[in-house]
Design an enzyme around this catalytic site. Sequence first.
Site, PDB file in Angstrom:
ATOM      1  N   THR A 143      66.060  40.094  39.516  1.00  0.00           N
ATOM      2  CA  THR A 143      65.171  40.312  40.665  1.00  0.00           C
ATOM      3  C   THR A 143      64.192  41.454  40.393  1.00  0.00           C
ATOM      4  O   THR A 143      63.012  41.363  40.746  1.00  0.00           O
ATOM      5  CB  THR A 143      66.008  40.613  41.934  1.00  0.00           C
ATOM      6  OG1 THR A 143      66.843  39.477  42.184  1.00  0.00           O
ATOM      7  CG2 THR A 143      65.138  40.854  43.138  1.00  0.00           C
ATOM      8  N   GLU A 183      71.569  46.917  46.847  1.00  0.00           N
ATOM      9  CA  GLU A 183      70.441  46.077  46.447  1.00  0.00           C
ATOM     10  C   GLU A 183      69.282  46.938  45.952  1.00  0.00           C
ATOM     11  O   GLU A 183      68.580  46.574  45.005  1.00  0.00           O
ATOM     12  CB  GLU A 183      69.964  45.207  47.621  1.00  0.00           C
ATOM     13  CG  GLU A 183      70.933  44.096  48.001  1.00  0.00           C
ATOM     14  CD  GLU A 183      70.942  42.940  47.010  1.00  0.00           C
ATOM     15  OE1 GLU A 183      71.498  43.116  45.915  1.00  0.00           O
ATOM     16  OE2 GLU A 183      70.408  41.876  47.334  1.00  0.00           O
TER      17      GLU A 183
HETATM   18  N1  HSE Z   1      63.299  38.691  48.635  1.00  0.00           N
HETATM   19  C1  HSE Z   1      63.833  39.006  47.346  1.00  0.00           C
HETATM   20  C2  HSE Z   1      62.814  38.669  46.294  1.00  0.00           C
HETATM   21  C3  HSE Z   1      65.107  38.218  47.139  1.00  0.00           C
HETATM   22  O1  HSE Z   1      62.293  37.555  46.336  1.00  0.00           O
HETATM   23  O2  HSE Z   1      62.535  39.503  45.446  1.00  0.00           O
HETATM   24  C4  HSE Z   1      65.742  38.388  45.813  1.00  0.00           C
HETATM   25  O3  HSE Z   1      66.905  37.586  45.745  1.00  0.00           O
END
Ligand code: HSE
Length: 314
Positions: free
Chosen positions: A187, A134
Amino acid sequence: MENSDEWIRISAPATTSNIGAGFDIFGLAIHEPADIIEGRKIPSGLVISGIDGPGSEGITRDPEKNSVTIAAKAVLDAMHADFGIEVKIHKGIRPCSGIGSSGASAAGGAYLAYVMTGEKMPKDQLIMCAAQSEKYTSGAVHCDNVAPCILGGFTVIPSYEPFEVLRIEPPKDLGLVVALPDVMVATADARKVLPKEVPVKDLVFHTGHSAAMVYAMMTGDLGLIGRSVKDAVFEPARKHLVPHLAEAEKAATDAGAIVSFMGGSGPAIMAFYDLKKGKQLGDRIADAIKNVYRDAGMKVDVWVTVCGSGCRRI
Ligand code: HSE
């Protein structure tokens, strides 16, 4: 060592994260859709021999850059494994969706290597191995997709350093509607639009609502879950990334949803509803969201589903 004939298949579910006040903290496994990761032992290295499914044409086959193999390698290295893995990736969750597509691939890859190394790695370490992937794809370590993807249910990350994760069984009657309009939001890009600092009043607002959310999930209070999904910072900063978000959320609540909100970093739109009122209510909420996008001339995929279990061998 020869290539093994035994292929192991892992199902890695979609997840929704943030859920109002819990940015990078809260996550929830979703029953469907899911990625399927297949793998077999080979003498050494990581090899990707196939990728299919929605959005797969844009996914790298370079094992040093792919979410599945980065995470699998992290587990193999940590366990000092004396073999490599050939993987085939069947995407059920298209990339840039906001329902943990990269998280499912990372968690599925890590879980595959976990199974192949005898299921000895502690689950919190397994989550951190998946989170390395990630970090590569989104530019930041966030475990709010990989944690529920591996553990299932509702997860809370009270601390990243040292890492700690809590798992809570969500209420059985929490129904979910997941809508995915036909736009891509990476993201990494959605994190760039966030403020660097927040006012104390927003901190207080988020702390209060996130505490209430944990209580509501533990006690099965659907009304309180709905009142706890509040976000003064992250969704407001990102809402321009998702066309017709406010209309879709309003359509969902007008149709009877307890609450509707942006899933993760978008463009997914989530709605919670009371499953005790029947799945037909979920279908009506789904139709209401579909109508918003149909009227706007946009395609949208919708699932009427429930909370999910974590990665598993199938
Ligand atoms: N918490 C992360 C964001 C999740 O909102 O950037 C991304 O899927």
